[in-house]
Design a protein around this motif. Structure first.
Motif, PDB file in Angstrom:
ATOM      1  N   THR A 191      80.635  96.332 111.329  1.00 11.94           N
ATOM      2  CA  THR A 191      79.201  96.023 111.283  1.00 11.94           C
ATOM      3  C   THR A 191      78.646  96.016 109.865  1.00 11.94           C
ATOM      4  N   LYS A 192      79.470  96.340 108.884  1.00  7.72           N
ATOM      5  CA  LYS A 192      78.985  96.422 107.512  1.00  7.72           C
ATOM      6  C   LYS A 192      78.654  95.041 106.963  1.00  7.72           C
ATOM      7  N   VAL A 193      77.540  94.953 106.228  1.00  5.60           N
ATOM      8  CA  VAL A 193      77.112  93.697 105.613  1.00  5.60           C
ATOM      9  C   VAL A 193      77.529  93.707 104.141  1.00  5.60           C
ATOM     10  N   TYR A 194      78.212  92.650 103.711  1.00  7.21           N
ATOM     11  CA  TYR A 194      78.646  92.545 102.306  1.00  7.21           C
ATOM     12  C   TYR A 194      77.722  91.564 101.590  1.00  7.21           C
ATOM     13  N   ARG A 195      76.793  92.100 100.822  1.00 10.25           N
ATOM     14  CA  ARG A 195      75.799  91.268 100.136  1.00 10.25           C
ATOM     15  C   ARG A 195      76.355  90.750  98.816  1.00 10.25           C
ATOM     16  N   GLU A 196      76.122  89.471  98.552  1.00 12.07           N
ATOM     17  CA  GLU A 196      76.593  88.854  97.313  1.00 12.07           C
ATOM     18  C   GLU A 196      75.542  89.013  96.217  1.00 12.07           C
ATOM     19  N   LEU A 197      76.020  89.081  94.987  1.00  9.15           N
ATOM     20  CA  LEU A 197      75.093  89.115  93.857  1.00  9.15           C
ATOM     21  C   LEU A 197      74.415  87.748  93.715  1.00  9.15           C
ATOM     22  N   PRO A 198      73.118  87.725  93.462  1.00 10.63           N
ATOM     23  CA  PRO A 198      72.450  86.442  93.185  1.00 10.63           C
ATOM     24  C   PRO A 198      73.048  85.786  91.939  1.00 10.63           C
ATOM     25  N   LYS A 199      72.940  84.474  91.849  1.00  9.16           N
ATOM     26  CA  LYS A 199      73.524  83.755  90.721  1.00  9.16           C
ATOM     27  C   LYS A 199      72.948  84.203  89.380  1.00  9.16           C
ATOM     28  N   ASN A 200      71.688  84.649  89.385  1.00 11.21           N
ATOM     29  CA  ASN A 200      71.043  85.060  88.137  1.00 11.21           C
ATOM     30  C   ASN A 200      71.055  86.574  87.938  1.00 11.21           C
ATOM     31  N   SER A 201      71.900  87.275  88.693  1.00  9.52           N
ATOM     32  CA  SER A 201      71.934  88.733  88.604  1.00  9.52           C
ATOM     33  C   SER A 201      72.371  89.187  87.210  1.00  9.52           C
ATOM     34  N   ILE A 202      71.719  90.221  86.700  1.00 10.03           N
ATOM     35  CA  ILE A 202      72.104  90.780  85.397  1.00 10.03           C
ATOM     36  C   ILE A 202      73.430  91.537  85.491  1.00 10.03           C
ATOM     37  N   LEU A 211      82.240  94.023  93.430  1.00 10.22           N
ATOM     38  CA  LEU A 211      82.986  93.663  94.626  1.00 10.22           C
ATOM     39  C   LEU A 211      83.902  94.805  95.061  1.00 10.22           C
ATOM     40  N   ARG A 212      84.463  95.533  94.082  1.00 10.85           N
ATOM     41  CA  ARG A 212      85.276  96.700  94.426  1.00 10.85           C
ATOM     42  C   ARG A 212      84.416  97.772  95.084  1.00 10.85           C
ATOM     43  N   LYS A 213      83.197  97.917  94.587  1.00  9.65           N
ATOM     44  CA  LYS A 213      82.295  98.927  95.138  1.00  9.65           C
ATOM     45  C   LYS A 213      81.941  98.618  96.592  1.00  9.65           C
ATOM     46  N   LEU A 214      81.830  97.347  96.950  1.00 13.05           N
ATOM     47  CA  LEU A 214      81.482  96.971  98.317  1.00 13.05           C
ATOM     48  C   LEU A 214      82.447  97.574  99.328  1.00 13.05           C
ATOM     49  N   ARG A 215      83.699  97.676  98.957  1.00 11.27           N
ATOM     50  CA  ARG A 215      84.725  98.172  99.885  1.00 11.27           C
ATOM     51  C   ARG A 215      85.277  99.519  99.448  1.00 11.27           C
ATOM     52  N   TYR A 216      84.545 100.195  98.574  1.00 10.66           N
ATOM     53  CA  TYR A 216      85.044 101.454  98.014  1.00 10.66           C
ATOM     54  C   TYR A 216      85.321 102.484  99.100  1.00 10.66           C
ATOM     55  N   SER A 217      84.362 102.699  99.987  1.00  7.05           N
ATOM     56  CA  SER A 217      84.509 103.740 101.003  1.00  7.05           C
ATOM     57  C   SER A 217      85.686 103.469 101.927  1.00  7.05           C
ATOM     58  N   GLU A 218      85.766 102.245 102.437  1.00  8.79           N
ATOM     59  CA  GLU A 218      86.827 101.944 103.392  1.00  8.79           C
ATOM     60  C   GLU A 218      88.202 101.920 102.744  1.00  8.79           C
ATOM     61  N   ASN A 219      88.249 101.675 101.422  1.00 14.12           N
ATOM     62  CA  ASN A 219      89.542 101.622 100.738  1.00 14.12           C
ATOM     63  C   ASN A 219      90.000 102.981 100.217  1.00 14.12           C
ATOM     64  N   THR A 220      89.089 103.948 100.113  1.00 12.10           N
ATOM     65  CA  THR A 220      89.443 105.252  99.563  1.00 12.10           C
ATOM     66  C   THR A 220      89.410 106.372 100.598  1.00 12.10           C
ATOM     67  N   SER A 221      88.774 106.141 101.731  1.00 12.63           N
ATOM     68  CA  SER A 221      88.646 107.188 102.748  1.00 12.63           C
ATOM     69  C   SER A 221      90.003 107.488 103.376  1.00 12.63           C
ATOM     70  N   LYS A 222      90.320 108.762 103.467  1.00 14.28           N
ATOM     71  CA  LYS A 222      91.552 109.188 104.121  1.00 14.28           C
ATOM     72  C   LYS A 222      91.277 109.834 105.477  1.00 14.28           C
ATOM     73  N   LEU A 223      90.050 110.336 105.656  1.00 10.31           N
ATOM     74  CA  LEU A 223      89.685 110.993 106.910  1.00 10.31           C
ATOM     75  C   LEU A 223      89.258 109.948 107.929  1.00 10.31           C
ATOM     76  N   SER A 224      89.918 109.926 109.073  1.00 10.90           N
ATOM     77  CA  SER A 224      89.576 108.958 110.109  1.00 10.90           C
ATOM     78  C   SER A 224      88.288 109.364 110.804  1.00 10.90           C
ATOM     79  N   ALA A 225      87.631 108.384 111.427  1.00  9.59           N
ATOM     80  CA  ALA A 225      86.416 108.670 112.189  1.00  9.59           C
ATOM     81  C   ALA A 225      86.721 109.627 113.335  1.00  9.59           C
TER      82      ALA A 225
END
Length: 297
Positions: A191-202, A211-225
């Motif tokens: 259900t997670k929404v992956y928002r893209e940076l606007p073209k004029n984003s600083i 982009l790495r931060k978007l998936r940081y939790s799911e890629n680093t979490s070791k504890l299952s739900a």
């Protein structure tokens, strides 16, 4: 729809989409002998839980009519009592503060904050009747500078503040309030929404880090739900108790999940620790360097 036994605890959990924490909480509560009321916007996704004997109800925490209809059904099956309300429904929101869309932000607050408040208010009389417990699912993001997560951090910080005051207001009626400071947990709800940076984003110059931060939790979490939920239900059902006269009930604040202990320790040392660590972890030092290289600072 079955009626509950007055000898068993009744638990209502919001946001029970398969693959998420709420779904696994329902299973863990049932294993401990509780009567579980699982809710979701689309109850058809909870067929497995219904098949295991749980009560499954439709619920949209952002819709007052949906909350009222759910409460009416809960009253009918529980006899007007609710032992535990777990406010778990929530959505993620990752985007730099400079790039937020206010309408999008409002939607996140509707679910994460206003929905939680509305559920608590609506079900409070049932909780009072049972001298029950409100469990509000917060996050480490509420006390850490979780880079690119300012909106999500703000919603969870609001939950903390709300819960502190709510605890005082409902204590005379025998109702307890628990805040769960959730760390990193591996979920697969989709259900997670992956928002893209606007073209004029600083922040375009460090889009790779974003982009790495978007998936940081799911890629680093070791504890299952599943494991997280099992541990949390143990804490919820073990009672309040006192182990130090000056502290309050031991379960008012539960720190659980990946990095939870580390974040708690860091808050004791000082905010500068988290500022320093997360600034580098999420590449803001790299942003500084690239801006200088481009003559932008």
């Amino acid at each position: 729809m079955m009626n509950t036994s007055p000898s068993t605890k009744t638990v209502l959990v919001t946001g029970c989409t398969p693959g998420g924490i709420g779904y696994e909480l329902c299973k863990s509560f049932q294993l401990r002998g509780c009567t579980v009321i699982a809710t979701a916007r689309r109850p058809e996704v909870l067929e497995e839980l219904a098949g295991s004997g749980m009560i499954v109800l439709p619920l949209d925490v952002t819709d007052s009519k949906s909350i009222s209809a759910c409460k009416k059904q809960v009253q009918e099956v529980t006899g007007g009592r609710l032992d535990i309300l777990v406010n778990n429904a929530g959505v993620s929101h990752t985007i730099p503060a400079a790039d937020i869309d206010i309408d999008d932000v409002r939607k996140t607050f509707e679910t994460n904050v206003f929905g939680l408040m509305a559920m608590t208010q609506s079900f409070l009389d049932l909780l009072i009747a049972a001298k029950g417990l409100v469990v509000n699912m917060s996050s480490l993001a509420s006390i850490t500078p979780y880079v690119y997560g300012s909106v999500f951090c703000a919603t969870k910080g609001a939950i903390n503040s709300y819960s502190r005051t709510l605890r005082q207001e409902v204590k005379p009626f025998g109702v307890r309030v628990m805040v769960v400071m959730t760390g990193f947990v591996k979920t697969t709800s989709g259900t997670k929404v992956y928002r893209e940076l606007p073209k004029n984003s600083i922040y375009k110059v460090v889009e790779d880090a974003y982009l790495r931060k978007l998936r940081y939790s799911e890629n680093t979490s070791k504890l299952s739900a599943q494991e997280f939920s099992f541990q949390l239900v143990e804490r919820i059902l073990e009672g309040s108790g006192w182990f130090w006269p000056l502290w309050g009930p031991r379960n008012d604040w539960v720190w659980l999940g990946g990095s939870a202990s580390l974040a708690r320790w860091a808050t004791w040392i000082g905010e500068w620790v988290l500022d320093t660590v997360l600034y580098r972890k999420f590449g803001l030092d790299v942003l500084e360097k690239r801006l200088r290289q481009r003559g932008l600072t």
